[in-house]
Design a protein around this motif. Structure first.
Motif, PDB file in Angstrom:
ATOM      1  N   GLU A   1       0.809  -1.214   0.000  1.00  0.00           N
ATOM      2  CA  GLU A   1       0.000   0.000   0.000  1.00  0.00           C
ATOM      3  C   GLU A   1       0.849   1.273   0.000  1.00  0.00           C
ATOM      4  N   PRO A   2       1.933   1.379   0.825  1.00  0.00           N
ATOM      5  CA  PRO A   2       2.763   2.585   0.758  1.00  0.00           C
ATOM      6  C   PRO A   2       3.384   2.806  -0.610  1.00  0.00           C
ATOM      7  N   LEU A   3       3.730   1.718  -1.301  1.00  0.00           N
ATOM      8  CA  LEU A   3       4.336   1.863  -2.619  1.00  0.00           C
ATOM      9  C   LEU A   3       3.328   2.398  -3.635  1.00  0.00           C
ATOM     10  N   LEU A   4       2.095   1.905  -3.563  1.00  0.00           N
ATOM     11  CA  LEU A   4       1.062   2.428  -4.455  1.00  0.00           C
ATOM     12  C   LEU A   4       0.765   3.895  -4.162  1.00  0.00           C
ATOM     13  N   ALA A   5       0.861   4.279  -2.886  1.00  0.00           N
ATOM     14  CA  ALA A   5       0.616   5.675  -2.528  1.00  0.00           C
ATOM     15  C   ALA A   5       1.686   6.600  -3.081  1.00  0.00           C
ATOM     16  N   LYS A   6       2.873   6.061  -3.402  1.00  0.00           N
ATOM     17  CA  LYS A   6       3.954   6.871  -3.937  1.00  0.00           C
ATOM     18  C   LYS A   6       3.796   7.152  -5.435  1.00  0.00           C
ATOM     19  N   VAL A   7       2.913   6.430  -6.105  1.00  0.00           N
ATOM     20  CA  VAL A   7       2.721   6.660  -7.534  1.00  0.00           C
ATOM     21  C   VAL A   7       2.132   8.061  -7.728  1.00  0.00           C
ATOM     22  N   PRO A   8       2.785   8.928  -8.492  1.00  0.00           N
ATOM     23  CA  PRO A   8       2.273  10.298  -8.647  1.00  0.00           C
ATOM     24  C   PRO A   8       1.035  10.345  -9.533  1.00  0.00           C
ATOM     25  N   ALA A   9       0.301  11.440  -9.431  1.00  0.00           N
ATOM     26  CA  ALA A   9      -0.849  11.665 -10.305  1.00  0.00           C
ATOM     27  C   ALA A   9      -0.324  12.094 -11.671  1.00  0.00           C
ATOM     28  N   VAL A  10      -0.474  11.223 -12.658  1.00  0.00           N
ATOM     29  CA  VAL A  10       0.139  11.435 -13.974  1.00  0.00           C
ATOM     30  C   VAL A  10      -0.875  12.083 -14.909  1.00  0.00           C
ATOM     31  N   ALA A  11      -0.519  13.249 -15.431  1.00  0.00           N
ATOM     32  CA  ALA A  11      -1.359  13.947 -16.401  1.00  0.00           C
ATOM     33  C   ALA A  11      -0.814  13.647 -17.799  1.00  0.00           C
ATOM     34  N   GLY A  12      -0.920  14.607 -18.703  1.00  0.00           N
ATOM     35  CA  GLY A  12      -0.391  14.413 -20.046  1.00  0.00           C
ATOM     36  C   GLY A  12      -1.443  14.123 -21.096  1.00  0.00           C
ATOM     37  N   ARG A  13      -2.693  13.866 -20.652  1.00  0.00           N
ATOM     38  CA  ARG A  13      -3.777  13.619 -21.591  1.00  0.00           C
ATOM     39  C   ARG A  13      -5.022  14.337 -21.095  1.00  0.00           C
ATOM     40  N   VAL A  14      -6.005  14.424 -21.957  1.00  0.00           N
ATOM     41  CA  VAL A  14      -7.249  15.090 -21.587  1.00  0.00           C
ATOM     42  C   VAL A  14      -7.942  14.284 -20.492  1.00  0.00           C
ATOM     43  N   GLY A  15      -8.445  14.976 -19.492  1.00  0.00           N
ATOM     44  CA  GLY A  15      -9.130  14.308 -18.385  1.00  0.00           C
ATOM     45  C   GLY A  15      -8.343  14.425 -17.098  1.00  0.00           C
ATOM     46  N   ARG A  16      -8.827  13.762 -16.081  1.00  0.00           N
ATOM     47  CA  ARG A  16      -8.193  13.828 -14.769  1.00  0.00           C
ATOM     48  C   ARG A  16      -6.873  13.054 -14.759  1.00  0.00           C
ATOM     49  N   PRO A  17      -5.883  13.520 -13.984  1.00  0.00           N
ATOM     50  CA  PRO A  17      -4.641  12.745 -13.840  1.00  0.00           C
ATOM     51  C   PRO A  17      -4.935  11.365 -13.253  1.00  0.00           C
ATOM     52  N   ARG A  18      -4.099  10.419 -13.588  1.00  0.00           N
ATOM     53  CA  ARG A  18      -4.317   9.048 -13.145  1.00  0.00           C
ATOM     54  C   ARG A  18      -3.130   8.567 -12.325  1.00  0.00           C
ATOM     55  N   ARG A  19      -3.412   7.771 -11.265  1.00  0.00           N
ATOM     56  CA  ARG A  19      -2.329   7.312 -10.409  1.00  0.00           C
ATOM     57  C   ARG A  19      -2.493   5.862  -9.958  1.00  0.00           C
ATOM     58  N   ARG A  20      -3.476   5.148 -10.468  1.00  0.00           N
ATOM     59  CA  ARG A  20      -3.590   3.742 -10.078  1.00  0.00           C
ATOM     60  C   ARG A  20      -3.896   2.879 -11.300  1.00  0.00           C
ATOM     61  N   PRO A  21      -3.315   1.669 -11.356  1.00  0.00           N
ATOM     62  CA  PRO A  21      -3.567   0.755 -12.473  1.00  0.00           C
ATOM     63  C   PRO A  21      -4.879   0.014 -12.274  1.00  0.00           C
ATOM     64  N   ASP A  22      -5.325  -0.655 -13.316  1.00  0.00           N
ATOM     65  CA  ASP A  22      -6.535  -1.469 -13.204  1.00  0.00           C
ATOM     66  C   ASP A  22      -6.280  -2.747 -12.412  1.00  0.00           C
TER      67      ASP A  22
END
Length: 236
Positions: free
Chosen positions: A127-148
């Protein structure tokens, strides 16, 4: 000392593993202690974190980040000098002092890394490692920070953490303990093992020489940014 000169000295230490006091001034790097202080200052200021986010934004804008799945794994690093985030390793490491480097990777690029003591269980860093994933922008829409989905080996098989993943909207794909090998996850898990091998390609990271954990984390963060930058360069 100019920033570029200090950065070159830091990179020289990261790649070669040389001690700070032996950094050759005739190569134009200046004082090793000045480079060390600059590394600590940049890490404390969050320079590596902002750089990583910019690089991931660039990868996502080129549609080169795979959010369908991420892979997590860890490796032991021998500790030369006892300090924070260093503990006696598990029986597989013959009880030596060690630190654990955990990494989360998509199909190509490292998303986050963490450092813990060698006596910690791998699954506690999920869980701490997933929390370190930054909010990634670069495309239209909300930034994303978690995989499926998140893929992991048997060391991460725990009902509590599987529930936590589902609560975050992440589907756990974890090998079951007690079952024979041959789950088929190795086809996808090799990417994180490759990332760990790349990290160990930097000689300063093969053994933890730093007594202070923040210095080793700074080197670890810089190495991750260099690996990500290589992926960005391939797109140019």
């Amino acid at each position: 000392m100019p920033d570029r000169q200090a950065l070159c000295g830091i990179l020289f230490v990261l790649h070669t593993g040389i001690q700070w006091e032996y950094l050759p001034p005739e190569l134009g790097f200046g004082s090793g202690m000045t480079c060390w202080r600059r590394l600590a200052a940049w890490n404390e200021a969050g320079v590596w974190d902002r750089l990583h986010q910019l690089l991931l934004n660039e990868l996502r804008s080129k549609n080169r980040l795979d959010w369908d799945r991420a892979v997590i794994d860890s490796s032991h690093v021998r500790v030369a000098r006892r300090g924070p985030e260093a503990g006696r390793a598990r029986s597989t490491e013959r009880g030596r002092a060690a630190s654990i480097t955990s990494s989360s990777t998509d199909s190509a690029s490292p998303l986050a890394v963490s450092l813990t003591g060698g006596n910690r269980n791998d699954v506690t860093q999920l869980e701490p490692l997933l929390a370190k994933v930054p909010a990634v922008a670069g495309r239209v829409g909300r930034p994303r920070r978690r995989p499926d989905a998140l893929l992991a080996d048997r060391g991460y098989d725990h009902d509590k953490y599987s529930r936590l993943l589902r609560q975050r909207g992440i589907r756990p794909v974890i090998a079951k303990r007690g079952e024979p090998h041959g789950t088929g996850l190795g086809t996808f898990r090799y990417v994180v093992e490759r990332t760990i091998a790349w990290l160990h390609g930097f000689r300063r990271l093969r053994i933890r020489w730093e007594r202070r954990d923040d210095t080793h984390k700074a080197f670890l963060g810089l190495a991750v940014r260099l690996i990500t930058h290589r992926h960005v360069q391939r797109l140019c």
